[in-house]
Design a protein around this motif. Structure first.
Motif, PDB file in Angstrom:
ATOM      1  N   MET A  46       0.824  -1.203   0.000  1.00 46.14           N
ATOM      2  CA  MET A  46       0.000   0.000   0.000  1.00 46.14           C
ATOM      3  C   MET A  46       0.864   1.262   0.000  1.00 46.14           C
ATOM      4  O   MET A  46       0.603   2.189  -0.754  1.00 46.14           O
ATOM      5  N   LEU A  47       1.870   1.235   0.855  1.00 43.55           N
ATOM      6  CA  LEU A  47       2.735   2.414   0.960  1.00 43.55           C
ATOM      7  C   LEU A  47       3.569   2.588  -0.313  1.00 43.55           C
ATOM      8  O   LEU A  47       3.742   3.719  -0.793  1.00 43.55           O
ATOM      9  N   SER A  48       4.059   1.487  -0.910  1.00 49.30           N
ATOM     10  CA  SER A  48       4.874   1.598  -2.125  1.00 49.30           C
ATOM     11  C   SER A  48       4.031   2.098  -3.297  1.00 49.30           C
ATOM     12  O   SER A  48       4.528   2.837  -4.158  1.00 49.30           O
ATOM     13  N   ALA A  49       2.765   1.709  -3.346  1.00 47.41           N
ATOM     14  CA  ALA A  49       1.875   2.200  -4.402  1.00 47.41           C
ATOM     15  C   ALA A  49       1.641   3.700  -4.247  1.00 47.41           C
ATOM     16  O   ALA A  49       1.595   4.434  -5.239  1.00 47.41           O
TER      17      ALA A  49
ATOM     18  N   VAL B 221       3.734   5.852  -2.769  1.00 46.29           N
ATOM     19  CA  VAL B 221       4.988   6.532  -3.114  1.00 46.29           C
ATOM     20  C   VAL B 221       5.181   6.546  -4.633  1.00 46.29           C
ATOM     21  O   VAL B 221       5.585   7.555  -5.213  1.00 46.29           O
ATOM     22  N   SER B 222       4.872   5.429  -5.279  1.00 45.02           N
ATOM     23  CA  SER B 222       4.990   5.352  -6.732  1.00 45.02           C
ATOM     24  C   SER B 222       4.057   6.359  -7.409  1.00 45.02           C
ATOM     25  O   SER B 222       4.457   7.038  -8.360  1.00 45.02           O
ATOM     26  N   PHE B 223       2.847   6.476  -6.927  1.00 48.26           N
ATOM     27  CA  PHE B 223       1.900   7.454  -7.478  1.00 48.26           C
ATOM     28  C   PHE B 223       2.403   8.875  -7.272  1.00 48.26           C
ATOM     29  O   PHE B 223       2.316   9.723  -8.169  1.00 48.26           O
ATOM     30  N   ALA B 224       2.951   9.154  -6.087  1.00 49.01           N
ATOM     31  CA  ALA B 224       3.457  10.500  -5.787  1.00 49.01           C
ATOM     32  C   ALA B 224       4.641  10.843  -6.701  1.00 49.01           C
ATOM     33  O   ALA B 224       4.747  11.964  -7.203  1.00 49.01           O
ATOM     34  N   VAL B 225       5.528   9.871  -6.944  1.00 52.81           N
ATOM     35  CA  VAL B 225       6.680  10.113  -7.816  1.00 52.81           C
ATOM     36  C   VAL B 225       6.213  10.349  -9.245  1.00 52.81           C
ATOM     37  O   VAL B 225       6.699  11.256  -9.931  1.00 52.81           O
ATOM     38  N   ARG B 226       5.269   9.545  -9.715  1.00 53.30           N
ATOM     39  CA  ARG B 226       4.738   9.738 -11.068  1.00 53.30           C
ATOM     40  C   ARG B 226       4.052  11.096 -11.208  1.00 53.30           C
ATOM     41  O   ARG B 226       4.208  11.777 -12.233  1.00 53.30           O
ATOM     42  N   LEU B 227       3.291  11.494 -10.212  1.00 52.21           N
ATOM     43  CA  LEU B 227       2.624  12.797 -10.241  1.00 52.21           C
ATOM     44  C   LEU B 227       3.648  13.921 -10.247  1.00 52.21           C
ATOM     45  O   LEU B 227       3.512  14.901 -10.996  1.00 52.21           O
TER      46      LEU B 227
END
Length: 91
Positions: A1-4, A6-12
Motif C-alpha cells: 500500500m505504501l509503495s503504491a 509513493v509510486s503514485f506521488a513520484v509519477r505525479l
C-alpha cells in the motif's frame, strides 16, 4: 500500500515537472521571438513572418507528387582512362 502511494506521488511529481519544463521552454521561445521582433523594429526593419512552409506542408500529399515532363534524351558520359602520370593538373 505504501509503495503504491509513493509510486503514485513520484509519477505525479514527474508529470508536473514535465509540464513545467515544457511551459518554461515555450516561454523562453516566446520571449526570444518577441525580443527579436522588438530588436528588428528598433533597428528600423519590418519583422518578416514567413509562413510559406506551412502552406507548402498543407498542400503536400504523400504519394501524389507532381508528374514531371520528360527532360529529353539522356546521353551517357564517354569513359576515358587516365594514366597516373596524367592525373595531376599542372598550373
Amino acid at each position: 500500500m505504501l509503495s503504491a502511494l509513493v509510486s503514485f506521488a513520484v509519477r505525479l511529481l514527474l508529470a508536473v515537472a514535465t509540464v513545467v519544463l515544457v511551459l518554461a521552454l515555450m516561454g523562453v521561445a516566446l520571449v526570444t521571438m518577441l525580443g527579436l521582433m522588438i530588436w528588428s523594429l528598433v533597428r528600423g526593419r519590418k519583422p518578416v513572418v514567413d509562413l510559406s512552409g506551412f502552406a507548402r506542408a498543407r498542400r503536400f500529399r504523400a504519394g501524389s507528387g507532381s508528374k514531371r515532363a520528360p527532360v529529353g534524351e539522356v546521353v551517357d558520359v564517354e569513359v576515358r582512362e587516365v594514366r597516373p602520370e596524367q592525373a595531376r593538373l599542372e598550373p
